[in-house]
Scaffold this motif. Structure first.
Motif, PDB file in Angstrom:
ATOM      1  N   ASN A  69      34.638  40.812  60.194  1.00 51.15           N
ATOM      2  CA  ASN A  69      35.695  41.144  61.162  1.00 51.15           C
ATOM      3  C   ASN A  69      36.461  42.391  60.735  1.00 51.15           C
ATOM      4  OD1 ASN A  69      35.578  37.906  60.817  1.00 51.15           O
ATOM      5  ND2 ASN A  69      35.693  38.509  62.959  1.00 51.15           N
ATOM      6  N   LEU A  70      35.709  43.447  60.420  1.00 48.02           N
ATOM      7  CA  LEU A  70      36.382  44.642  59.900  1.00 48.02           C
ATOM      8  C   LEU A  70      37.121  45.420  60.997  1.00 48.02           C
ATOM      9  CD1 LEU A  70      33.861  45.949  57.206  1.00 48.02           C
ATOM     10  CD2 LEU A  70      35.808  44.422  56.943  1.00 48.02           C
ATOM     11  N   GLY A  71      36.858  45.094  62.252  1.00 48.28           N
ATOM     12  CA  GLY A  71      37.637  45.713  63.332  1.00 48.28           C
ATOM     13  C   GLY A  71      37.362  47.188  63.537  1.00 48.28           C
ATOM     14  N   VAL A  72      36.136  47.614  63.211  1.00 45.68           N
ATOM     15  CA  VAL A  72      35.745  49.011  63.436  1.00 45.68           C
ATOM     16  C   VAL A  72      34.559  48.977  64.393  1.00 45.68           C
ATOM     17  CG1 VAL A  72      34.864  51.127  62.351  1.00 45.68           C
ATOM     18  CG2 VAL A  72      36.357  49.590  61.047  1.00 45.68           C
ATOM     19  N   ALA A  73      34.607  49.773  65.462  1.00 42.78           N
ATOM     20  CA  ALA A  73      33.449  49.851  66.361  1.00 42.78           C
ATOM     21  C   ALA A  73      32.404  50.734  65.692  1.00 42.78           C
ATOM     22  CB  ALA A  73      33.870  50.439  67.698  1.00 42.78           C
ATOM     23  N   ILE A  74      31.138  50.331  65.794  1.00 42.60           N
ATOM     24  CA  ILE A  74      30.062  51.087  65.136  1.00 42.60           C
ATOM     25  C   ILE A  74      29.157  51.682  66.205  1.00 42.60           C
ATOM     26  CG2 ILE A  74      28.049  50.920  63.591  1.00 42.60           C
ATOM     27  CD1 ILE A  74      30.730  50.435  62.180  1.00 42.60           C
ATOM     28  N   LEU A  75      28.928  52.978  66.101  1.00 42.86           N
ATOM     29  CA  LEU A  75      28.015  53.644  67.032  1.00 42.86           C
ATOM     30  C   LEU A  75      26.874  54.249  66.220  1.00 42.86           C
ATOM     31  CD1 LEU A  75      27.478  54.551  69.957  1.00 42.86           C
ATOM     32  CD2 LEU A  75      28.759  56.618  69.458  1.00 42.86           C
ATOM     33  N   VAL A  76      25.652  53.925  66.639  1.00 42.94           N
ATOM     34  CA  VAL A  76      24.465  54.462  65.941  1.00 42.94           C
ATOM     35  C   VAL A  76      23.831  55.509  66.849  1.00 42.94           C
ATOM     36  CG1 VAL A  76      22.243  53.891  64.890  1.00 42.94           C
ATOM     37  CG2 VAL A  76      24.151  52.266  64.739  1.00 42.94           C
ATOM     38  N   ARG A  77      23.653  56.709  66.321  1.00 42.80           N
ATOM     39  CA  ARG A  77      23.163  57.837  67.129  1.00 42.80           C
ATOM     40  C   ARG A  77      21.720  58.185  66.752  1.00 42.80           C
ATOM     41  NH1 ARG A  77      25.245  59.682  71.422  1.00 42.80           N
ATOM     42  NH2 ARG A  77      24.774  61.819  70.823  1.00 42.80           N
ATOM     43  N   PRO A  78      20.977  58.783  67.694  1.00 41.96           N
ATOM     44  CA  PRO A  78      19.551  59.053  67.454  1.00 41.96           C
ATOM     45  C   PRO A  78      19.296  59.999  66.281  1.00 41.96           C
ATOM     46  CG  PRO A  78      20.148  59.499  69.751  1.00 41.96           C
ATOM     47  CD  PRO A  78      21.418  59.217  69.023  1.00 41.96           C
ATOM     48  N   THR A  79      18.103  59.907  65.732  1.00 39.21           N
ATOM     49  CA  THR A  79      17.683  60.776  64.621  1.00 39.21           C
ATOM     50  C   THR A  79      17.482  62.207  65.108  1.00 39.21           C
ATOM     51  OG1 THR A  79      16.548  58.888  63.676  1.00 39.21           O
ATOM     52  CG2 THR A  79      15.886  61.060  62.850  1.00 39.21           C
ATOM     53  N   VAL A  89      25.801  50.525  49.200  1.00 40.36           N
ATOM     54  CA  VAL A  89      26.158  51.061  50.520  1.00 40.36           C
ATOM     55  C   VAL A  89      27.200  50.160  51.196  1.00 40.36           C
ATOM     56  CG1 VAL A  89      25.279  51.484  52.861  1.00 40.36           C
ATOM     57  CG2 VAL A  89      23.951  52.247  50.871  1.00 40.36           C
ATOM     58  N   ALA A  90      26.924  48.839  51.213  1.00 39.31           N
ATOM     59  CA  ALA A  90      27.830  47.912  51.902  1.00 39.31           C
ATOM     60  C   ALA A  90      29.224  47.982  51.279  1.00 39.31           C
ATOM     61  CB  ALA A  90      27.278  46.484  51.820  1.00 39.31           C
ATOM     62  N   THR A  91      29.263  48.059  49.978  1.00 43.82           N
ATOM     63  CA  THR A  91      30.555  48.066  49.286  1.00 43.82           C
ATOM     64  C   THR A  91      31.302  49.378  49.548  1.00 43.82           C
ATOM     65  OG1 THR A  91      29.562  46.651  47.618  1.00 43.82           O
ATOM     66  CG2 THR A  91      31.667  47.696  47.036  1.00 43.82           C
ATOM     67  N   VAL A  92      30.605  50.496  49.429  1.00 43.09           N
ATOM     68  CA  VAL A  92      31.319  51.772  49.587  1.00 43.09           C
ATOM     69  C   VAL A  92      31.768  51.973  51.036  1.00 43.09           C
ATOM     70  CG1 VAL A  92      29.443  53.445  50.065  1.00 43.09           C
ATOM     71  CG2 VAL A  92      31.406  54.121  48.692  1.00 43.09           C
ATOM     72  N   VAL A  93      30.950  51.559  51.988  1.00 42.95           N
ATOM     73  CA  VAL A  93      31.340  51.735  53.393  1.00 42.95           C
ATOM     74  C   VAL A  93      32.570  50.873  53.693  1.00 42.95           C
ATOM     75  CG1 VAL A  93      30.617  51.275  55.783  1.00 42.95           C
ATOM     76  CG2 VAL A  93      29.090  52.502  54.231  1.00 42.95           C
ATOM     77  N   THR A  94      32.585  49.664  53.166  1.00 42.15           N
ATOM     78  CA  THR A  94      33.747  48.788  53.394  1.00 42.15           C
ATOM     79  C   THR A  94      34.995  49.389  52.747  1.00 42.15           C
ATOM     80  OG1 THR A  94      32.237  46.926  53.404  1.00 42.15           O
ATOM     81  CG2 THR A  94      34.561  46.397  53.169  1.00 42.15           C
ATOM     82  N   LYS A  95      34.830  49.940  51.541  1.00 44.61           N
ATOM     83  CA  LYS A  95      35.974  50.592  50.881  1.00 44.61           C
ATOM     84  C   LYS A  95      36.452  51.796  51.710  1.00 44.61           C
ATOM     85  CE  LYS A  95      35.990  51.498  46.420  1.00 44.61           C
ATOM     86  NZ  LYS A  95      37.270  50.922  45.959  1.00 44.61           N
ATOM     87  N   LEU A  96      35.506  52.608  52.160  1.00 44.59           N
ATOM     88  CA  LEU A  96      35.892  53.788  52.946  1.00 44.59           C
ATOM     89  C   LEU A  96      36.619  53.365  54.228  1.00 44.59           C
ATOM     90  CD1 LEU A  96      32.693  55.957  52.406  1.00 44.59           C
ATOM     91  CD2 LEU A  96      35.008  56.593  51.676  1.00 44.59           C
ATOM     92  N   PHE A  97      36.140  52.293  54.866  1.00 38.80           N
ATOM     93  CA  PHE A  97      36.834  51.807  56.063  1.00 38.80           C
ATOM     94  C   PHE A  97      38.272  51.397  55.705  1.00 38.80           C
ATOM     95  CE2 PHE A  97      32.864  50.244  58.645  1.00 38.80           C
ATOM     96  CZ  PHE A  97      32.496  51.558  58.833  1.00 38.80           C
ATOM     97  N   ALA A 102      29.202  46.654  70.728  1.00 35.43           N
ATOM     98  CA  ALA A 102      30.298  47.470  70.213  1.00 35.43           C
ATOM     99  C   ALA A 102      31.585  46.662  70.347  1.00 35.43           C
ATOM    100  CB  ALA A 102      30.399  48.759  71.015  1.00 35.43           C
ATOM    101  N   GLU A 103      32.468  46.860  69.403  1.00 39.89           N
ATOM    102  CA  GLU A 103      33.686  46.040  69.378  1.00 39.89           C
ATOM    103  C   GLU A 103      34.928  46.919  69.346  1.00 39.89           C
ATOM    104  OE1 GLU A 103      33.585  43.256  66.182  1.00 39.89           O
ATOM    105  OE2 GLU A 103      31.636  42.505  66.824  1.00 39.89           O
ATOM    106  N   GLY A 104      36.066  46.288  69.424  1.00 45.77           N
ATOM    107  CA  GLY A 104      37.334  46.969  69.176  1.00 45.77           C
ATOM    108  C   GLY A 104      37.752  47.878  70.299  1.00 45.77           C
ATOM    109  N   GLY A 105      37.441  47.504  71.550  1.00 44.24           N
ATOM    110  CA  GLY A 105      37.934  48.286  72.678  1.00 44.24           C
ATOM    111  C   GLY A 105      37.063  49.493  73.007  1.00 44.24           C
TER     112      GLY A 105
END
Ligand code: AMP
Length: 307
Positions: free
Chosen positions: A165-175, A128-136, A295-298
């Motif tokens: 420091n991937l510079g992507v803001a991450i938002l986690v939404r409810p189930t 998961v960590a690898t594929v998400v980083t690649k997709l980013f 949250a990061e990146g503005g």
């Protein structure tokens, strides 16, 4: 809506827009889209100028005994849902493009991955960590959205993005849940009618645990016992874990403090289901704050662009 299949076209599309100051929202998925995915796509649409949904069934996050070949692939339905929700791009890379010959880099987030899903599925989180980083790297989003349904995954991704420091803001939404409480999942279609009937006991167990915490119980053993007893009403269910944990480190708590996450995984026949509930108690003393990532990146902590 554009369908993009090559990594080069994906990056070229994103770079073009980034150069014009357009904000790009991203929802990574494995397809078989349901209302849980839909809520992420909608939330992204509200917050960003351009929207990419990826559909990629990542082979490296399945173990050899898991259901990779059986994973549902209703691509026409998935594209229609993306189109309906206003996605600009449906990104559908091939496994060969993602993992060309010679590919060898993998990422590890060892502490957050060591328990729960990570213990049950040894290579899962590295995949998961690898594929998400690649997709980013391919999509170059400003904001990426994930579901609380996969709580451990979301925690790990926030950590990863901050650590590297991937510079992507991450938002986690409810189930998003079915009416009877069952968390929506692409795997629910595999449940027989009898299995489907007992599947909501997992969320019922978590709610029973939550109820105990809210009424003042801080005895973790008692809470876990109640959760178990709820699920054990159906002998066909095997419990993998039902645990009361620190919401940041995911380590088991010995006493419930101001915040806890209840994590659960069960098996019904060959089907594995996971779920969780975050319990926050206003006014209780915080014993272990652990780490909390902003949250990061503005983007603010609701994922909206800061002016
Ligand atoms: P998947 O396609 O299962 O890899 O999931 C893609 C994204 O959708 C992940 O961020 C999941 O956490 C999220 N997701 C899956 N099911 C739900 C749900 N029931 N509610 C909210 N988000 C979900």
């Amino acid at each position: 809506m554009k369908i993009i299949r090559t990594t080069r076209s994906m990056t070229a599309w994103s770079e073009g827009l980034r150069g014009e100051g357009v904000t790009i929202g991203f929802v990574p998925t494995m397809g078989a889209l349901h209302d849980g995915h839909r809520s992420l796509i909608r939330a992204a649409r509200l917050r960003c100028d351009a929207l990419v949904v990826s559909i990629f069934i990542n082979p490296t996050q399945f173990s050899p005994t898991e259901d990779l070949s059986r994973y549902p692939r209703p691509i026409a339905h998935d594209r229609a849902l993306c189109r309906e929700e206003g996605a600009d791009v449906c990104f559908e890379p091939t496994a060969a493009a993602m993992y060309p010959e010679g590919f060898q880099t993998t990422l590890a987030v060892p502490l957050l991955a060591r328990r729960w899903e990570g213990a049950a599925r040894p290579h899962h989180f590295a995949g998961v960590a690898t594929v998400v980083t690649k997709l980013f790297g391919m999509v170059r989003p400003h904001l990426a959205l994930f579901g609380q349904k996969d709580y451990q995954q979301a925690s790990l991704i926030r950590r990863l993005v901050s650590d590297l420091n991937l510079g992507v803001a991450i938002l986690v939404r409810p189930t998003v849940r079915e009416k009877d409480g069952l968390a929506m999942s692409s795997r629910n279609v595999f449940l027989s009618p009898d299995e489907r009937r007992i599947a909501p006991l997992l969320s019922a167990a978590l709610r029973a645990g939550e109820q105990m915490i809210r009424s003042g119980t801080d005895d973790v053993a008692a809470i876990e016992r109640t959760m178990r007893q709820t699920v054990e009403q159906a002998p066909a269910i095997q419990i993998e874990y039902l645990a009361v944990c620190d919401p940041d480190s995911l380590e088991p708590l010995s006493v419930v403090a101001a915040r806890a996450v209840l994590l659960g995984a069960i098996r019904i026949g060959p089907i594995r289901l996971i779920d969780n509930l975050l319990v926050k108690m206003p006014g209780r003393k915080v014993l272990n704050q652990g780490f909390r990532l902003k949250a990061e990146g503005g983007f603010d902590d609701l994922g909206f662009k800061q002016k």
